[in-house]
Scaffold this active site. Structure first.
Site, PDB file in Angstrom:
ATOM      1  N   VAL A 174     -14.885  10.494 -25.499  1.00  0.00           N
ATOM      2  CA  VAL A 174     -13.664   9.811 -25.427  1.00  0.00           C
ATOM      3  C   VAL A 174     -12.831  10.617 -24.743  1.00  0.00           C
ATOM      4  O   VAL A 174     -12.635  11.832 -24.754  1.00  0.00           O
ATOM      5  CB  VAL A 174     -13.309   9.800 -27.036  1.00  0.00           C
ATOM      6  CG1 VAL A 174     -11.734   9.336 -27.155  1.00  0.00           C
ATOM      7  CG2 VAL A 174     -14.073   9.147 -27.787  1.00  0.00           C
ATOM      8  N   CYS A 175     -12.012  10.007 -23.842  1.00  0.00           N
ATOM      9  CA  CYS A 175     -11.061  10.781 -22.966  1.00  0.00           C
ATOM     10  C   CYS A 175      -9.837  11.418 -23.746  1.00  0.00           C
ATOM     11  O   CYS A 175      -9.253  10.915 -24.623  1.00  0.00           O
ATOM     12  CB  CYS A 175     -10.368   9.944 -21.838  1.00  0.00           C
ATOM     13  SG  CYS A 175      -9.003  10.476 -21.150  1.00  0.00           S
ATOM     14  N   VAL A 176      -9.789  12.654 -23.647  1.00  0.00           N
ATOM     15  CA  VAL A 176      -8.849  13.461 -24.228  1.00  0.00           C
ATOM     16  C   VAL A 176      -7.226  13.067 -24.063  1.00  0.00           C
ATOM     17  O   VAL A 176      -6.524  13.044 -25.179  1.00  0.00           O
ATOM     18  CB  VAL A 176      -9.034  14.994 -24.077  1.00  0.00           C
ATOM     19  CG1 VAL A 176      -8.709  15.248 -22.614  1.00  0.00           C
ATOM     20  CG2 VAL A 176      -8.098  15.904 -25.215  1.00  0.00           C
TER      21      VAL A 176
END
Lengths: 119, 98, 121
Positions: free
Chosen positions: A77-79
């Site tokens: 998941v992209c931070v």
């Protein structure tokens, strides 16, 4: 063959996450490797463990979790996108991890094919 | 190259843009883009005209879900998710026209 | 990361109405930071991302258009704009924020064929 998948939309609102899942399932069944699924934009909402659909509907989040467990698929998941949308470690479903956009670039450099599902 | 379209051509110009830009290759219609390959839709002529340059495939489960599996235009190939995977594997690159 | 690939980012969406343009720019910068060969394409409504004079104070959304001017600092120098898309929107090169290469549809299609990875947002 080694596949990377990008999911740009959240669950339930758009078909993107469903299509990505069906594609990944078929790829694994066909003897391919799904190396990583990268969740970006609203796609980060696929990782919320607070998700609770009606009982007669598919559980999109749990489906990804199960795939990660059974086939060692790396769910990233992209931070930056996650922080914008309130997805944190504390509400992350099992099998997902939060990391940077470099993991998406790595999908492009390491995989034989990178395919995007979005809208 | 494999071009993947997921929007209806009657509400979004993704497919038209793809047809006007891409040099050829495979096009796969998924999700709401399957409407493009049904007979009698206003985009049918443009899709048929492109069939010489592109090989058009349609994702059967999306077509069935929308109640249109008996209306596919002639010349379009029907594929399931396994066929989708094969198309991605067979092409060096794929582009989703989002 | 040792292997260098040709990454193309295709922008077909207008800014502000959705977040895609801004988050796409973030990926572009990271990809360049990983020393990949980056090309940036603007076509269809994506050409509106490059319009000069964006003032977002009234909508209280961050104006990210100045970032396009900073791209060459990240070694992102391959910016391509589709001529047909500009024409269809009454825009010319003078309307754009930065210097770009204007391509015909056929040239754009040929450029796409040269890529290893194509991402669109």
């Amino acid at each position: 063959m080694k596949f990377g998948i990008v999911v740009n939309e959240g669950p339930y609102q758009r078909q993107a996450s469903d299509s990505a899942y069906q594609f990944a399932k078929a790829a694994i069944a066909g003897g391919h490797e799904v190396w990583r699924v990268f969740f970006y934009h609203d796609g980060v909402n696929n990782a919320s463990k607070l998700t609770e659909p009606p009982q007669d509907d598919r559980h999109i989040v749990n489906r990804w979790t199960k795939m990660a467990e059974e086939h060692k698929v790396d769910l990233v998941v992209c931070v930056a996108a996650a922080m914008r949308r309130g997805i944190r470690e504390e509400n992350l479903a099992p099998g997902f991890r939060i990391s940077g956009l470099g993991q998406l670039v790595e999908c492009g450099t390491k995989c034989d094919r990178l395919i995007t599902f979005g809208d | 190259m494999l071009h993947i379209i997921n929007r209806s051509p009657l509400s979004d110009i993704a497919l038209e843009s793809c047809l006007n830009t891409a040099t050829g290759g495979d096009i796969l219609l998924i999700e709401d883009a399957v409407y493009a390959a049904t007979s009698g839709n206003a985009f049918e002529g443009k899709l048929r005209a492109a069939m010489g340059r592109f090989k058009i495939s349609v994702l059967r489960p999306d077509l069935e879900a929308r109640g249109l599996s008996d209306r596919v235009v002639e010349g379009a190939a029907l594929v399931d998710y396994a066929g989708f995977v094969e198309l991605v594997a067979a092409n060096k690159t794929c582009q989703s026209w989002l | 990361m040792s292997d260098i690939k040709k990454f193309m980012f295709v922008n077909r969406k207008a800014p502000y109405g959705t977040i895609y343009a801004l988050e796409s720019l973030e990926v572009v910068l990271i990809t360049a930071a990983f020393d990949q060969d980056v090309s940036l394409v603007f076509m269809d409504d994506g050409v509106y991302q490059m319009k000069k004079g964006q003032q977002t104070k009234g909508i209280e959304i961050k104006n990210f258009s100045p970032a396009y001017r900073a791209l060459d600092g990240y070694d992102v120098e391959k910016l391509y704009v589709d001529k047909e898309s500009m024409d269809a929107r009454g825009l010319t090169e003078d309307d754009l924020l930065v210097d770009v290469t204007v391509l015909s549809r056929a040239e754009m299609g040929a450029l796409m064929d040269e890529q290893d990875v194509i991402l669109s947002f």
